[in-house]
Design an enzyme around this catalytic site. Structure first.
Site, PDB file in Angstrom:
ATOM      1  N   ASN A 172      91.279  -4.011  41.122  1.00 34.42           N
ATOM      2  CA  ASN A 172      92.574  -3.921  41.989  1.00 34.42           C
ATOM      3  C   ASN A 172      93.237  -2.429  41.819  1.00 34.42           C
ATOM      4  O   ASN A 172      92.992  -2.204  40.675  1.00 34.42           O
ATOM      5  CB  ASN A 172      93.497  -5.123  41.572  1.00 34.42           C
ATOM      6  CG  ASN A 172      93.687  -5.149  40.236  1.00 34.42           C
ATOM      7  OD1 ASN A 172      92.780  -5.090  39.251  1.00 34.42           O
ATOM      8  ND2 ASN A 172      94.842  -5.615  39.719  1.00 34.42           N
ATOM      9  N   GLU A 189      96.637  -0.682  42.266  1.00 37.33           N
ATOM     10  CA  GLU A 189      97.913  -0.956  42.504  1.00 37.33           C
ATOM     11  C   GLU A 189      98.586   0.623  42.820  1.00 37.33           C
ATOM     12  O   GLU A 189      97.986   1.692  42.717  1.00 37.33           O
ATOM     13  CB  GLU A 189      98.800  -1.438  41.398  1.00 37.33           C
ATOM     14  CG  GLU A 189      98.202  -2.750  41.064  1.00 37.33           C
ATOM     15  CD  GLU A 189      98.734  -3.551  39.919  1.00 37.33           C
ATOM     16  OE1 GLU A 189      99.527  -3.043  39.195  1.00 37.33           O
ATOM     17  OE2 GLU A 189      98.510  -5.000  39.707  1.00 37.33           O
ATOM     18  N   CYS A 229      93.663  -5.413  46.227  1.00 36.78           N
ATOM     19  CA  CYS A 229      93.160  -6.356  45.324  1.00 36.78           C
ATOM     20  C   CYS A 229      91.727  -6.112  44.883  1.00 36.78           C
ATOM     21  O   CYS A 229      91.264  -5.332  45.511  1.00 36.78           O
ATOM     22  CB  CYS A 229      92.995  -8.075  45.674  1.00 36.78           C
ATOM     23  SG  CYS A 229      94.571  -8.604  46.125  1.00 36.78           S
ATOM     24  N   GLU A 251      89.128  -7.822  44.988  1.00 38.43           N
ATOM     25  CA  GLU A 251      88.152  -8.289  45.970  1.00 38.43           C
ATOM     26  C   GLU A 251      87.777  -7.406  47.134  1.00 38.43           C
ATOM     27  O   GLU A 251      86.962  -7.113  47.573  1.00 38.43           O
ATOM     28  CB  GLU A 251      88.312  -9.630  46.727  1.00 38.43           C
ATOM     29  CG  GLU A 251      88.331 -10.834  45.505  1.00 38.43           C
ATOM     30  CD  GLU A 251      89.811 -11.038  44.480  1.00 38.43           C
ATOM     31  OE1 GLU A 251      90.360  -9.838  44.529  1.00 38.43           O
ATOM     32  OE2 GLU A 251      89.920 -12.085  44.217  1.00 38.43           O
ATOM     33  N   CYS A 310      93.365 -14.307  46.700  1.00 37.39           N
ATOM     34  CA  CYS A 310      94.304 -14.558  47.616  1.00 37.39           C
ATOM     35  C   CYS A 310      94.133 -14.703  49.148  1.00 37.39           C
ATOM     36  O   CYS A 310      92.961 -14.352  49.658  1.00 37.39           O
ATOM     37  CB  CYS A 310      95.343 -13.401  47.421  1.00 37.39           C
ATOM     38  SG  CYS A 310      94.917 -11.654  48.260  1.00 37.39           S
ATOM     39  N   CYS A 344      92.679 -11.499  51.058  1.00 33.39           N
ATOM     40  CA  CYS A 344      91.256 -11.278  50.747  1.00 33.39           C
ATOM     41  C   CYS A 344      90.286 -12.352  51.067  1.00 33.39           C
ATOM     42  O   CYS A 344      89.253 -12.007  51.504  1.00 33.39           O
ATOM     43  CB  CYS A 344      91.099 -11.541  48.968  1.00 33.39           C
ATOM     44  SG  CYS A 344      91.887  -9.852  48.255  1.00 33.39           S
TER      45      CYS A 344
END
Ligand code: THU
Length: 166
Positions: free
Chosen positions: A61, A63, A72, A74, A121, A124
């Site tokens: 991930n 940010e 993210c 993934e 999530c 993803c």
């Protein structure tokens, strides 16, 4: 009116019970958590994707101060795989995560990993689904937790009644 059921059968096991190939993929996902850029959440997520050409492509991930601009672990991995190997198909993805928040300082690194797996999530799941559709066959999902791992047979099984085409 008919009632329909959507049933997902998944497997649970300990890390040691995974096949050597799956353990290797999980180790790559775990190692990748160190490359997460997560100064805001302190939540590190790593993902490793096995392709049908034998390559493993990883992501973590990333940010951003303007939070929606980050991504993210993934999606970091799957977009990277798609960009580097556009003709390869996804076979499996492993995901691992840790945080120091809420845990005593000074534990061995391994103990900061989540006891139970985290699960991708919604965004993803939808992004990964595109690669499963392209692959034309199920992409297995291995979610790592220190105490238990879950294996989902496909991305679609994580996203019941999913949107795949128009
Ligand atoms: N995160 C992931 O990388 N994968 C998920 O499936 C859920 C959340 C990241 C996004 C953000 O950087 C941090 O975890 C906290 O939400």
């Amino acid at each position: 009116m008919k009632e329909l059921q959507i049933v997902t059968v998944i497997k649970e096991c300990r890390f040691e019970e995974l096949s050597p190939e799956d353990r290797f993929l999980v180790e790559r996902a775990k190692a990748m958590t160190s490359n997460a850029y997560a100064p805001y959440s302190q939540f590190h997520v790593g993902a490793a994707i096995l392709l049908d050409n034998g390559e493993i492509v990883c992501g973590a991930n990333q940010e951003n101060a303007a939070s929606p601009s980050g991504t993210c672990g993934e999606r970091s991995a799957c977009f990277q795989a798609g960009a580097i190997y556009p003709d390869a198909h996804f076979r499996k993805i492993a995901i691992a995560a840790w945080t120091r928040i809420g845990k005593p300082e000074g534990l061995p690194d391994e103990e900061y990993f989540q006891d139970s797996p985290i699960s991708p999530c919604g965004a993803c799941r939808q992004a990964l689904l595109e690669y499963e559709t392209r692959a034309g066959s199920p992409v297995e999902v291995i979610l790592y937790g220190r105490k238990r791992c879950y294996i989902f047979p496909s991305i679609a099984s994580l996203l019941p009644y999913c949107f795949t085409e128009y």
